[in-house]
Design a protein around this motif. Structure first.
Motif, short mmCIF file in Angstrom:
data_model
loop_
_atom_site.label_atom_id
_atom_site.label_comp_id
_atom_site.label_asym_id
_atom_site.label_seq_id
_atom_site.Cartn_x
_atom_site.Cartn_y
_atom_site.Cartn_z
N ARG A 49 3.11 0.52 4.21
CA ARG A 49 3.82 1.75 3.83
C ARG A 49 3.31 2.29 2.50
O ARG A 49 3.02 3.49 2.37
N ASP A 50 3.20 1.41 1.53
CA ASP A 50 2.74 1.84 0.21
C ASP A 50 1.29 2.28 0.23
O ASP A 50 0.92 3.25 -0.45
N ARG A 51 0.49 1.60 1.02
CA ARG A 51 -0.94 1.94 1.10
C ARG A 51 -1.16 3.29 1.78
O ARG A 51 -2.01 4.07 1.37
N LYS A 52 -0.36 3.56 2.81
CA LYS A 52 -0.52 4.80 3.58
C LYS A 52 0.43 5.91 3.12
O LYS A 52 0.38 7.01 3.65
N ASN A 53 1.29 5.58 2.15
CA ASN A 53 2.25 6.56 1.63
C ASN A 53 3.13 7.12 2.75
O ASN A 53 3.30 8.34 2.89
N VAL A 54 3.72 6.21 3.51
CA VAL A 54 4.59 6.59 4.62
C VAL A 54 6.02 6.73 4.11
O VAL A 54 6.50 5.88 3.34
N ASN A 55 6.71 7.77 4.53
CA ASN A 55 8.09 8.01 4.10
C ASN A 55 9.05 7.30 5.05
O ASN A 55 9.45 7.84 6.09
N VAL A 56 9.43 6.07 4.71
CA VAL A 56 10.33 5.28 5.56
C VAL A 56 11.09 4.29 4.69
O VAL A 56 10.55 3.72 3.74
N ASP A 57 12.37 4.11 4.99
CA ASP A 57 13.18 3.08 4.34
C ASP A 57 13.09 1.80 5.15
O ASP A 57 13.45 1.79 6.34
N LEU A 58 12.63 0.72 4.55
CA LEU A 58 12.46 -0.56 5.24
C LEU A 58 13.56 -1.53 4.81
O LEU A 58 13.82 -1.69 3.62
N GLU A 59 14.20 -2.16 5.81
CA GLU A 59 15.29 -3.07 5.52
C GLU A 59 15.18 -4.34 6.36
O GLU A 59 14.76 -4.29 7.52
N LEU A 60 15.58 -5.47 5.77
CA LEU A 60 15.62 -6.75 6.47
C LEU A 60 16.94 -6.85 7.22
O LEU A 60 18.01 -6.84 6.62
N MET A 61 16.85 -6.92 8.57
CA MET A 61 18.08 -6.87 9.37
C MET A 61 17.80 -7.37 10.78
O MET A 61 16.69 -7.25 11.29
#
Length: 205
Positions: free
Chosen positions: A84-96
Motif C-alpha cells: 500500500r505504501d509503495r503504490k500509494n493506495v488509498n485503503v484502510d487496512l485492519e487486522l480482523m
C-alpha cells in the motif's frame, strides 16, 4: 478435527513472505483476469475487502471509493501495508477475522472476497457476518475456488484436501455456492463465465 482460526493464521503467517511467489504462475495465467472481472462488478462508495492478503487486488480498486480491507494474518497484512505504501493506495487496512467483524450492521455498499472462504474454518459463520455488515440492497461478491462437479475430480480433491490444508491452510473442496444460497440473501447469481472450479458469485442482500 478441523483446524481453527489460530492454526490457519499461523500457516498464513509462515508463508506470507513467499506467498506471491508461490502463486505467481497461477496468478498470471488465471487469477489476475478473474480479479479484474470481480472488481468490475463493484458498486457503491463504501467497500469492504475481506481477506486482503498481500494486497493482490490493489490494482483493481475503484479510484473514487472508500475502501476498508481486512485480514486475520498479521504477517500477510504486513505485506499489504508495505505494498500500500509503495503504490500509494488509498485503503484502510485492519487486522480482523471474517468470523467476527468489528463493523456495525449495514455498513458497506459492497463486500468483496477473493479466494477467502477456502480458509475460513466456519464458512457459514463468515457468510453470516458478511451478510450482516452489507447494506440492504447492497451486494456481496465472492471469487472462490470450489469442489469440482466432476465426481472423479471431486474425489481427488477430497483426497488431497487434508494435505493442502496442512501445508497452507486452504481447503480445495468447499461448496461455497451452496453455502451462499443457504444464507438469507434475496438473490444469488453465479457469473456465466465461471469455470468448474472457479466461481464468481454475486449475492444481493
Amino acid at each position: 478435527m478441523k483446524p481453527d482460526s489460530a492454526a490457519i493464521r499461523k500457516r498464513y503467517d509462515r508463508i506470507a513472505p513467499y506467498f506471491e511467489g508461490m502463486e505467481a504462475v497461477m496468478e498470471g495465467l488465471f487469477f489476475k483476469n478473474w480479479r479484474k472481472k470481480c472488481w468490475a462488478k463493484v458498486e457503491g462508495h463504501h467497500i469492504l475487502e475481506v481477506g486482503v492478503g498481500t494486497g493482490k487486488n490493489f490494482d483493481y480498486y475503484p479510484k473514487d471509493a472508500r475502501i476498508t480491507a481486512i485480514d486475520f494474518s498479521e504477517k500477510m497484512l504486513k505485506q499489504a501495508v508495505q505494498k500500500r505504501d509503495r503504490k500509494n493506495v488509498n485503503v484502510d487496512l485492519e487486522l480482523m477475522d471474517i468470523q467476527s467483524l468489528c463493523f456495525a450492521d449495514n455498513s458497506f455498499d459492497t463486500v468483496i472476497c477473493s479466494f477467502v472462504f477456502c480458509s475460513v474454518p466456519s464458512a457459514v459463520k463468515g457468510l453470516k457476518e458478511v451478510y450482516r455488515v452489507c447494506k440492504p440492497g447492497g451486494q456481496v461478491l465472492l471469487l472462490e475456488h470450489v469442489i469440482s462437479s466432476n465426481p472423479v475430480l471431486a474425489a481427488v480433491m477430497n483426497l488431497l484436501n487434508p494435505v493442502v490444508v496442512a501445508l497452507v491452510g486452504a481447503n480445495i473442496n468447499r461448496n461455497t455456492v451452496k453455502n451462499v444460497k443457504a444464507c438469507a440473501f434475496t438473490s444469488v447469481h453465479v457469473d456465466e463465465r465461471s469455470s468448474d472450479i472457479i466461481k464468481l458469485i454475486e449475492a444481493r442482500k
